[in-house]
Write an enzyme that holds these catalytic residues in place. Structure first.
Site, mmCIF file in Angstrom:
data_model
loop_
_atom_site.group_PDB
_atom_site.id
_atom_site.type_symbol
_atom_site.label_atom_id
_atom_site.label_comp_id
_atom_site.label_asym_id
_atom_site.label_seq_id
_atom_site.Cartn_x
_atom_site.Cartn_y
_atom_site.Cartn_z
ATOM 1 N N ALA A 193 0.812 -1.152 -0.031
ATOM 2 C CA ALA A 193 -0.058 -0.075 0.098
ATOM 3 C C ALA A 193 0.895 1.053 -0.180
ATOM 4 O O ALA A 193 1.597 1.171 0.457
ATOM 5 C CB ALA A 193 -0.882 0.331 1.303
ATOM 6 N N LEU A 205 -1.098 -5.400 4.428
ATOM 7 C CA LEU A 205 -0.235 -5.941 4.139
ATOM 8 C C LEU A 205 1.130 -5.721 3.937
ATOM 9 O O LEU A 205 1.527 -5.332 5.376
ATOM 10 C CB LEU A 205 -0.185 -4.863 2.416
ATOM 11 C CG LEU A 205 -1.179 -4.864 1.936
ATOM 12 C CD1 LEU A 205 -1.561 -3.591 0.627
ATOM 13 C CD2 LEU A 205 -1.712 -6.671 1.010
ATOM 14 N N SER A 206 2.296 -6.499 3.610
ATOM 15 C CA SER A 206 3.539 -6.556 4.345
ATOM 16 C C SER A 206 4.290 -5.536 4.688
ATOM 17 O O SER A 206 4.569 -4.440 5.243
ATOM 18 C CB SER A 206 3.926 -7.405 3.529
ATOM 19 O OG SER A 206 4.680 -7.313 2.328
ATOM 20 N N GLU A 207 3.740 -4.324 3.862
ATOM 21 C CA GLU A 207 4.285 -3.536 3.748
ATOM 22 C C GLU A 207 3.235 -2.080 3.078
ATOM 23 O O GLU A 207 2.430 -2.540 2.912
ATOM 24 C CB GLU A 207 5.325 -2.956 3.179
ATOM 25 C CG GLU A 207 7.047 -2.663 4.433
ATOM 26 C CD GLU A 207 7.006 -4.466 4.614
ATOM 27 O OE1 GLU A 207 7.879 -4.054 5.416
ATOM 28 O OE2 GLU A 207 7.329 -5.224 4.044
ATOM 29 N N THR A 208 3.106 -1.108 4.414
ATOM 30 C CA THR A 208 2.255 0.198 4.050
ATOM 31 C C THR A 208 3.721 0.928 4.194
ATOM 32 O O THR A 208 4.999 1.753 4.704
ATOM 33 C CB THR A 208 1.325 0.568 4.460
ATOM 34 O OG1 THR A 208 0.276 -0.222 4.793
ATOM 35 C CG2 THR A 208 1.056 1.817 4.351
#
Length: 283
Positions: free
Chosen positions: A22, A44-47
């Site tokens: 994101a 999600l795994s990363e924002t």
């Protein structure tokens, strides 16, 4: 408050593969606690959060921005795929006019540029050091050919035997609890499993394969990981005697990375992207 938000699949040109991130565009400063709340919500795994460095900056015209990355659990010092996603939003959605974008991050200045249908990230290159072999119970009775540690990133690199095919790595079943039980010292924050590429057969062309696990950051398996390849690049360049490599991360979603070691001690990692969602956070 409204914050523009996008979901970008990184290291792939196919929607719903690669690694989703994101990306939030911050017109104004965001309350510190909200970064984590939003990342937890996005799940999600990363924002990634792109912020302007001065009030007069513009997402279309400026060339330098602040960038931070959060997992659903905490902030991380480096995230390659979310940097690729952030650059994609600026280049493709905001139509940023600069040939090179610079991101000011916890890992220093990172640069991104467009080369044909890829975005190229200029990332730090992290060295690994031999580890005394230990019984890393998390991977069961697999034959380990080499064991390395990257102190800068706290990543443990486990090279499986060259006798294994890619399918063995793809089908390996893992357990977050076994990882967490095997490593409680805080020394390891990420586990890279890697395998030498096969010069023949249907998957020929990739120099090496990998999978990446980070349950210590609340991520059992990350689909395609730029920061892990900042470690893998130095290891496999040394092992293969190559500075240009093609890598494939063998998660269920899968993704491809083009690697080029630079002469300044850094590494260019290139990937494609697919933008799959545009919207606004409203709160």
């Amino acid at each position: 408050m409204q914050i523009p938000v996008f979901t970008v699949d990184a290291f792939t040109n196919q929607p719903f593969s690669g690694n989703p991130a994101a990306v939030c565009l911050l017109e104004n400063d965001l309350d510190e606690a909200l970064h984590q709340k939003i990342a937890t919500e996005m799940n999600l795994s990363e924002t990634a959060f792109i912020r302007k460095l001065s009030p007069g900056d513009d997402f279309t015209k400026s060339s330098c921005f602040g960038l931070r990355w959060f997992t659903p659990a905490n902030e991380v010092p480096l995230c390659g795929h979310a940097t690729l996603a952030a650059a994609a939003v600026l280049f493709h959605i905001k139509k940023n006019t600069n040939s090179v974008l610079t991101f000011v991050t916890l890992s220093g200045e990172l640069k991104a540029r467009q080369v044909e249908d890829h975005i190229v990230l200029d990332l730090p290159l992290y060295l690994t050091y031999p580890q005394v072999s230990q019984n890393f119970a998390a991977i069961g009775d697999m034959i380990v050919q080499d064991l390395r540690y990257s102190p800068d990133t706290k990543k443990l690199l486990v090279r499986l035997s060259d006798a294994y095919e890619r399918s063995v790595l793809e089908e390996l079943q893992v357990s977050a609890q076994r990882f967490l039980s095997a490593e409680k010292t805080g020394k390891v924050k990420g586990l890279i499993l890697t395998l030498k590429g096969n010069s023949s057969g249907k998957h020929k062309g990739h120099d090496f394969y990998s999978r990446y696990f980070a349950p210590w950051y609340g991520i059992l398996e990350d689909p395609v990981t730029g920061s892990a390849h900042a470690v893998l690049s130095s290891y496999w360049s040394e092992q293969l005697g190559k500075k240009e490599m093609l890598a494939f991360q063998c998660s269920r979603r899968g993704g491809e990375l083009k690697i080029s070691l630079r002469n300044d001690g850094r590494v260019d990692i290139a990937g494609q992207i697919a933008i799959v969602l545009k919207g606004n956070l409203i709160f």
